[in-house]
Design a protein around this motif. Structure first.
Motif, mmCIF file in Angstrom:
data_model
loop_
_atom_site.group_PDB
_atom_site.id
_atom_site.type_symbol
_atom_site.label_atom_id
_atom_site.label_comp_id
_atom_site.label_asym_id
_atom_site.label_seq_id
_atom_site.Cartn_x
_atom_site.Cartn_y
_atom_site.Cartn_z
ATOM 1 N N ALA A 1 6.449 29.717 29.187
ATOM 2 C CA ALA A 1 6.259 28.658 28.198
ATOM 3 C C ALA A 1 6.811 27.326 28.699
ATOM 4 O O ALA A 1 6.239 26.259 28.428
ATOM 5 C CB ALA A 1 6.930 29.047 26.879
ATOM 6 N N GLY A 2 7.932 27.369 29.444
ATOM 7 C CA GLY A 2 8.494 26.135 29.998
ATOM 8 C C GLY A 2 7.549 25.449 30.959
ATOM 9 O O GLY A 2 7.433 24.208 30.961
ATOM 10 N N TRP A 3 6.874 26.224 31.788
ATOM 11 C CA TRP A 3 5.896 25.619 32.699
ATOM 12 C C TRP A 3 4.733 25.006 31.927
ATOM 13 O O TRP A 3 4.178 23.973 32.345
ATOM 14 C CB TRP A 3 5.383 26.663 33.682
ATOM 15 N N GLU A 4 4.333 25.611 30.831
ATOM 16 C CA GLU A 4 3.253 25.029 30.039
ATOM 17 C C GLU A 4 3.667 23.697 29.423
ATOM 18 O O GLU A 4 2.872 22.757 29.347
ATOM 19 C CB GLU A 4 2.818 26.013 28.950
ATOM 20 N N GLN B 1 2.951 16.525 32.249
ATOM 21 C CA GLN B 1 2.486 15.945 33.510
ATOM 22 C C GLN B 1 0.997 15.604 33.468
ATOM 23 O O GLN B 1 0.581 14.561 33.995
ATOM 24 C CB GLN B 1 2.774 16.899 34.667
ATOM 25 N N LEU B 2 0.195 16.480 32.881
ATOM 26 C CA LEU B 2 -1.254 16.249 32.874
ATOM 27 C C LEU B 2 -1.701 15.324 31.753
ATOM 28 O O LEU B 2 -2.761 14.699 31.863
ATOM 29 C CB LEU B 2 -1.986 17.591 32.749
ATOM 30 N N GLY B 3 -0.953 15.261 30.703
ATOM 31 C CA GLY B 3 -1.389 14.489 29.548
ATOM 32 C C GLY B 3 -2.138 15.355 28.551
ATOM 33 O O GLY B 3 -2.692 16.411 28.907
ATOM 34 N N GLY B 4 -2.175 14.914 27.320
ATOM 35 C CA GLY B 4 -2.770 15.734 26.265
ATOM 36 C C GLY B 4 -4.236 16.018 26.450
ATOM 37 O O GLY B 4 -4.697 17.144 26.248
ATOM 38 N N ALA B 5 -5.017 15.017 26.888
ATOM 39 C CA ALA B 5 -6.466 15.204 27.005
ATOM 40 C C ALA B 5 -6.819 16.210 28.087
ATOM 41 O O ALA B 5 -7.656 17.104 27.884
ATOM 42 C CB ALA B 5 -7.137 13.860 27.278
ATOM 43 N N VAL B 6 -6.194 16.077 29.254
ATOM 44 C CA VAL B 6 -6.482 17.001 30.365
ATOM 45 C C VAL B 6 -5.955 18.392 30.048
ATOM 46 O O VAL B 6 -6.617 19.404 30.314
ATOM 47 C CB VAL B 6 -5.886 16.457 31.674
ATOM 48 N N TYR B 7 -4.755 18.464 29.498
ATOM 49 C CA TYR B 7 -4.176 19.775 29.185
ATOM 50 C C TYR B 7 -5.023 20.508 28.151
ATOM 51 O O TYR B 7 -5.167 21.735 28.219
ATOM 52 C CB TYR B 7 -2.746 19.602 28.676
ATOM 53 N N ARG B 8 -5.590 19.764 27.204
ATOM 54 C CA ARG B 8 -6.411 20.392 26.179
ATOM 55 C C ARG B 8 -7.637 21.067 26.776
ATOM 56 O O ARG B 8 -8.110 22.086 26.259
ATOM 57 C CB ARG B 8 -6.827 19.341 25.139
ATOM 58 N N HIS C 1 -4.509 27.682 30.596
ATOM 59 C CA HIS C 1 -3.311 27.396 29.801
ATOM 60 C C HIS C 1 -3.246 28.268 28.552
ATOM 61 O O HIS C 1 -2.153 28.643 28.104
ATOM 62 C CB HIS C 1 -3.279 25.910 29.420
ATOM 63 N N TRP C 2 -4.399 28.593 27.977
ATOM 64 C CA TRP C 2 -4.404 29.531 26.854
ATOM 65 C C TRP C 2 -3.857 30.880 27.302
ATOM 66 O O TRP C 2 -3.069 31.511 26.597
ATOM 67 C CB TRP C 2 -5.819 29.680 26.306
ATOM 68 N N GLN C 3 -4.275 31.338 28.472
ATOM 69 C CA GLN C 3 -3.814 32.627 28.980
ATOM 70 C C GLN C 3 -2.306 32.633 29.155
ATOM 71 O O GLN C 3 -1.630 33.597 28.758
ATOM 72 C CB GLN C 3 -4.504 32.930 30.310
ATOM 73 N N ALA C 4 -1.744 31.576 29.746
ATOM 74 C CA ALA C 4 -0.302 31.531 29.960
ATOM 75 C C ALA C 4 0.455 31.510 28.635
ATOM 76 O O ALA C 4 1.461 32.221 28.461
ATOM 77 C CB ALA C 4 0.059 30.312 30.805
#
Length: 374
Positions: free
Chosen positions: A215-218, A224-231, A250-253
């Motif tokens: 969860a910390g890496w997420e 780092q990536l920003g909300g739009a890219v992370y989404r 990211h959903w998997q993690a």
């Protein structure tokens, strides 16, 4: 004195639960077989699961990921555990619900991913079959929950009736005259299947730490990536698409972190169903970390670990820890839980229940006339 016992799964509920598990396994196994048929070499499927960009023989997409063989193995294991009479009802129910939870969180995003417009370049029939498979598996997951909830019956009624069948005797006592052994007051028996304290603490600490690390890496990637890219990596996008039945990265993690933290809380409470939940989360964590480690070895990052940037070293170190924690939790959770004390509840040491029954040493002789109402 506690006379109640856990609810038990009926034989019918166990059989239906095992059948649903087999259907879940067959649906996923069919897609694994499909990937083997379109692969140029059989090993290409294996290396694709480990993160390498291998192409199938035909102009199509891979369907499965490293999670799918785990789901097949977990479904078969749950089916076997449910059918075994030696497995307590709490553990069997925990195995069914753990499989249901893992399948639900890993398949849920595929409902909208497989219907997204950016997948129009693929064979429409292929994506539609994959989506129908996901919907069918989610329906089977709901069926598992219904089976566990509706298939339980109280195990304490018969015991209470037996305990109060003889007037004036405490529950669990024998109607025979003489020495009567009952459960002592203030000492409630352990619920059958509960993990012992030592393995429970070990599994809870490792699962909690590994879940927090993932969860910390997420959180780091979201910043780092920003909300739009992370989404895009959370809800699905063509840039992060890998396989039809693989959830977004990211959903998997986050799903694995959630399962690990939930299992850690259950094991820490020593819930009777916590052992299968811990084994499910541990197996997924082991696969998650092992895939990252194998990829690091294949790309040469392990050979030049000291020369890697700090972030890359932390990523490899986290993967190694998560894999090791998953393996250790599997070993700890696989240990048998507390036995069913009710199996010995009927072994009451008494005498006088049958003619000519031997009197225990130093026990008083029975009276010549039994008390009224005996």
């Amino acid at each position: 004195m506690s006379t109640g016992r856990d609810g038990v799964l009926t034989h019918g509920a166990r059989g239906i639960g095992a059948l649903v598990c087999l259907l879940l396994a067959l649906l996923t196994a069919a897609w694994i077989i499909r990937d083997l048929t379109v692969a140029q070499h059989g090993a290409d499927v294996w290396w694709t699961w480990l993160g390498e960009a291998r192409r199938p023989r035909e102009f199509t997409a891979w369907a499965t990921s490293a999670l799918d063989p785990l789901l097949v193995l977990g479904a078969l294991t749950a089916a076997v555990a449910t059918l075994r009479a030696a497995v307590t009802s709490s553990v069997a129910a925990g195995a069914l619900l753990s499989l249901a939870a893992a399948t639900a969180v890993l398949r849920l995003p595929l409902v909208w991913v497989l219907g997204a417009g950016w997948l129009q370049g693929l064979d429409g029939g292929l994506t539609e079959r994959a989506r129908l498979t996901v919907l069918a598996q989610l329906a089977l997951v709901a069926a598992l929950v219904v089976v566990v909830v509706a298939g339980r019956k109280s195990g304490g009624r018969a015991g209470r009736r037996a305990g109060h069948a003889v007037r004036g005797l405490p529950a669990g006592a024998s109607s025979a005259y003489g020495v009567v052994h009952a459960v002592p007051y203030g000492a409630d028996p352990e619920r059958p299947g509960r993990p012992y304290k030592g393995p429970a603490v070990t599994a809870a600490v490792l699962l909690g730490t590994a879940g927090l690390a993932v969860a910390g890496w997420e959180i780091h990637w979201q910043v780092q990536l920003g909300g739009a890219v992370y989404r895009k990596g959370l809800l699905g996008d063509a840039s992060v698409f890998r396989a039809l039945l693989q959830p977004p990265v990211h959903w998997q993690a986050l799903a694995l972190a959630l399962l690990a933290l939930g299992a850690a809380a259950a094991v820490l409470r020593r819930a009777a169903w916590a052992r299968p939940a811990a084994m499910t989360a541990a197996a997924l964590l082991l696969a998650h970390g092992a895939v990252a480690l194998v990829f690091a070895v294949r790309t040469g990052e392990f050979g030049r670990f000291a020369a890697l940037p700090v972030q890359a070293r932390l990523e490899v170190g986290t993967a190694a820890f998560v894999a090791a924690a998953g393996l250790a939790v599997l070993v700890a959770a696989a240990r048998p839980g507390t036995p069913d004390a009710s199996m010995d509840a009927d072994g009451v040491l008494a005498y006088g229940a049958a003619p000519g029954e031997a009197r225990p040493p130093h026990a008083p002789p029975p009276p010549s006339r039994l008390p009224p109402g005996w």
